[in-house]
Motif scaffolding. Structure first.
Motif, PDB file in Angstrom:
ATOM      1  N   SER A 111     -13.868  -0.068   6.307  1.00 28.68           N
ATOM      2  CA  SER A 111     -12.163  -0.695   6.140  1.00 28.68           C
ATOM      3  C   SER A 111     -11.843  -1.040   6.864  1.00 28.68           C
TER       4      SER A 111
ATOM      5  N   ILE B 266       2.056  -1.007  -7.074  1.00 27.54           N
ATOM      6  CA  ILE B 266       3.004   0.555  -7.084  1.00 27.54           C
ATOM      7  C   ILE B 266       4.458   0.658  -7.108  1.00 27.54           C
TER       8      ILE B 266
ATOM      9  N   GLU C 177      -6.077   4.134   7.968  1.00 23.54           N
ATOM     10  CA  GLU C 177      -7.129   3.373   9.033  1.00 23.54           C
ATOM     11  C   GLU C 177      -8.304   3.534   9.932  1.00 23.54           C
TER      12      GLU C 177
ATOM     13  N   CYS D 193      -8.022  -2.762   8.829  1.00 24.82           N
ATOM     14  CA  CYS D 193      -6.844  -3.986   8.456  1.00 24.82           C
ATOM     15  C   CYS D 193      -7.000  -4.391   9.838  1.00 24.82           C
TER      16      CYS D 193
ATOM     17  N   CYS E 190       1.075  -1.070   0.164  1.00 23.39           N
ATOM     18  CA  CYS E 190      -0.423   0.287   0.153  1.00 23.39           C
ATOM     19  C   CYS E 190       0.673   1.224   0.038  1.00 23.39           C
TER      20      CYS E 190
ATOM     21  N   PRO F  77      -7.653  -7.843  -8.000  1.00 20.23           N
ATOM     22  CA  PRO F  77      -6.394  -8.229  -8.507  1.00 20.23           C
ATOM     23  C   PRO F  77      -4.978  -7.112  -7.669  1.00 20.23           C
TER      24      PRO F  77
ATOM     25  N   VAL G 223     -15.571   4.263   3.152  1.00 16.93           N
ATOM     26  CA  VAL G 223     -13.887   4.697   3.599  1.00 16.93           C
ATOM     27  C   VAL G 223     -12.770   3.983   3.477  1.00 16.93           C
ATOM     28  N   MET G 224     -12.827   3.424   2.215  1.00 17.76           N
ATOM     29  CA  MET G 224     -11.105   2.821   1.931  1.00 17.76           C
ATOM     30  C   MET G 224     -10.000   3.516   0.977  1.00 17.76           C
TER      31      MET G 224
HETATM   32  N1  SAH Z   1      -6.792   0.783   6.658  1.00 13.94           N
HETATM   33  C1  SAH Z   1      -8.618   0.485   5.937  1.00 13.94           C
HETATM   34  C2  SAH Z   1      -8.516   1.309   4.660  1.00 13.94           C
HETATM   35  C3  SAH Z   1      -8.106   1.321   3.208  1.00 13.94           C
HETATM   36  S1  SAH Z   1      -7.292   0.097   2.249  1.00 13.94           S
HETATM   37  C4  SAH Z   1      -8.256  -1.420   5.230  1.00 13.94           C
HETATM   38  O1  SAH Z   1      -6.710  -1.408   5.695  1.00 13.94           O
HETATM   39  O2  SAH Z   1      -8.795  -1.800   5.275  1.00 13.94           O
HETATM   40  C5  SAH Z   1      -8.546   0.230   1.394  1.00 13.94           C
HETATM   41  C6  SAH Z   1      -8.498  -1.851   0.592  1.00 13.94           C
HETATM   42  O3  SAH Z   1      -7.561  -1.180  -0.282  1.00 13.94           O
HETATM   43  C7  SAH Z   1      -7.640  -2.674   2.164  1.00 13.94           C
HETATM   44  O4  SAH Z   1      -8.341  -3.760   1.763  1.00 13.94           O
HETATM   45  C8  SAH Z   1      -6.490  -2.664   1.774  1.00 13.94           C
HETATM   46  O5  SAH Z   1      -5.088  -3.520   2.246  1.00 13.94           O
HETATM   47  C9  SAH Z   1      -6.524  -2.284   0.119  1.00 13.94           C
HETATM   48  N2  SAH Z   1      -5.227  -1.813  -0.685  1.00 13.94           N
HETATM   49  C10 SAH Z   1      -4.436  -1.044  -0.268  1.00 13.94           C
HETATM   50  N3  SAH Z   1      -3.062  -0.943  -1.366  1.00 13.94           N
HETATM   51  C11 SAH Z   1      -4.100  -1.757  -2.195  1.00 13.94           C
HETATM   52  C12 SAH Z   1      -2.810  -1.426  -3.747  1.00 13.94           C
HETATM   53  N4  SAH Z   1      -1.861  -1.339  -4.220  1.00 13.94           N
HETATM   54  N5  SAH Z   1      -3.770  -2.844  -4.134  1.00 13.94           N
HETATM   55  C13 SAH Z   1      -4.734  -3.613  -4.331  1.00 13.94           C
HETATM   56  N6  SAH Z   1      -4.858  -3.517  -2.985  1.00 13.94           N
HETATM   57  C14 SAH Z   1      -4.817  -2.744  -2.273  1.00 13.94           C
END
Ligand code: SAH
Length: 342
Positions: free
Chosen positions: A189, A290, A158, A191, A117, A286, A153-154
């Motif tokens: 959402s 990054i 967190e 973690c 992430c 998928p 909220v994604m």
């Molecule tokens: N902190 C929260 C919400 C933010 S992220 C959480 O962890 O749920 C929203 C979702 O996108 C999470 O499931 C996270 O793990 C996912 N995510 C973050 N970066 C990503 C990426 N590069 N590819 C796929 N999913 C990703």
């Protein structure tokens, strides 16, 4: 404090303490939360004197649009907003058949450290206020001229690490004096901060809780998500069943498929064993690569096999339709890019 963070009750108390009539609270609240006003100047049925008094006490808290990128593929828009203190946050606007959806950030940066992430690479700067979370939706509704009916909220941050503000945000977003969005159209959402999940369950909201699982064993999960050192999958599952019992709402598990890391059929089978007893819905994503990391998304054939295995085991599964890949759509990508520009 920003004006947009005051609940209608708090606004009423403020106004009464300023010697104003309580009914002004509803008028001002509607300017802020229904009409998505952008400055005190727009509040034309409020006296100049009162507007001035309010502005001396409260920041309005409107954002500027630092950048907006629109996908040529699907019309998804990514917004980069500048906050009053110079920080920047990202939000995404998506059009679906069932209505418009906005994905908001809950913090500037994030301290959870998930390996794939982009939001977390430079750690947490600060949590957002309720007004700053609402503001992302208001600014987008204003800028697009279209009504937003769903909120997720994604984005970066967190939400369970910003618990009190999220709870207040939920109350205000679903308030009939504001946008009046149904709790069922809101997804939060996490973690997997187990204690907070239980606390949220006790609020008995009708929102959807999404858990970022991404692995089926603690060992594998620890490789991807540092939070797995703190809470085991077993503890998360217990908290999820508590949530389901309290609210009657089915949980969603998010599972980002990373090529060669967590996409085997054996893992699909384990995942169906975790999801089955909870009647959880699974959302496969998928992984969005990054540039700072070398994670690759699973091949289409692998994704299909993974999905198939889940379905054969009676699990309700969807693959998240990729949107906005051409606009730095994944969490935290655009902010990082702009921060790195000269
Ligand atoms: N902190 C929260 C919400 C933010 S992220 C959480 O962890 O749920 C929203 C979702 O996108 C999470 O499931 C996270 O793990 C996912 N995510 C973050 N970066 C990503 C990426 N590069 N590819 C796929 N999913 C990703």
């Amino acid at each position: 404090m920003d004006l947009r963070s005051l609940s209608i009750e708090e606004l009423k108390n403020e106004l009464v303490s300023m010697g104003e009539k309580p009914f002004r609270a509803k008028q001002i609240y509607e300017w802020l939360h229904k009409k998505c006003a952008h400055s005190y100047d727009e509040m034309t049925n409020i006296s100049l004197d009162l507007r001035k008094k309010l502005s001396e006490k409260f920041e309005f808290g409107a954002f500027e649009i630092v950048r907006m990128q629109e996908s040529k593929i699907d019309g998804t828009r990514k917004y980069l907003f500048g906050l009053g203190d110079g920080n920047m946050i990202e939000s995404v606007f998506m059009r679906y058949h069932h209505g418009n959806s906005v994905c908001i950030s809950s913090q500037v940066g994030c301290r959870m450290g998930c390996k794939f992430c982009a939001s977390t690479i430079d750690g947490l700067v600060r949590s957002l206020t309720p007004g700053e979370m609402l503001g992302q939706i208001y600014e987008i509704q204003r800028h697009t001229g279209e009504r937003v009916s769903n909120v997720v909220v994604m984005g970066s941050g967190e939400p369970m690490d910003n618990f009190d503000n999220i709870v207040k945000f939920i109350g205000m977003l679903t308030d009939e004096n504001g946008l009046n969005i149904s709790q069922r159209n809101l997804t939060v959402s996490t973690c997997g901060l187990v204690d907070r999940i239980r606390e949220l369950a006790d609020k008995e909201f009708q929102i959807t809780l999404a858990i970022s699982l991404h692995a089926t064993t603690d060992e594998k999960r620890r490789e991807l998500m540092p939070i797995a050192n703190r809470y085991s999958i077993k503890e998360i599952m217990d908290a999820c069943s508590y949530y389901f019992d309290k609210t009657g709402r089915r949980i969603t598990f998010e599972y980002s498929l990373v090529s060669g890391v967590n996409d085997s059929e054996e893992e699909a089978l384990k995942l169906s064993k975790l999801a089955g007893p909870l009647h959880a819905h699974i959302n496969l994503i998928p992984v969005n690569p990054i540039k700072e990391r070398d994670f690759e998304p699973s091949k289409d054939r692998k994704i299909a096999a993974f999905q198939n295995k889940l379905e054969k085991n009676g699990i309700n599964v969807t693959i998240r339709r990729e949107m906005g890949r051409d606009i730095d759509g994944a969490c935290g990508q655009l902010r990082r890019k702009v921060l790195q520009e000269p």
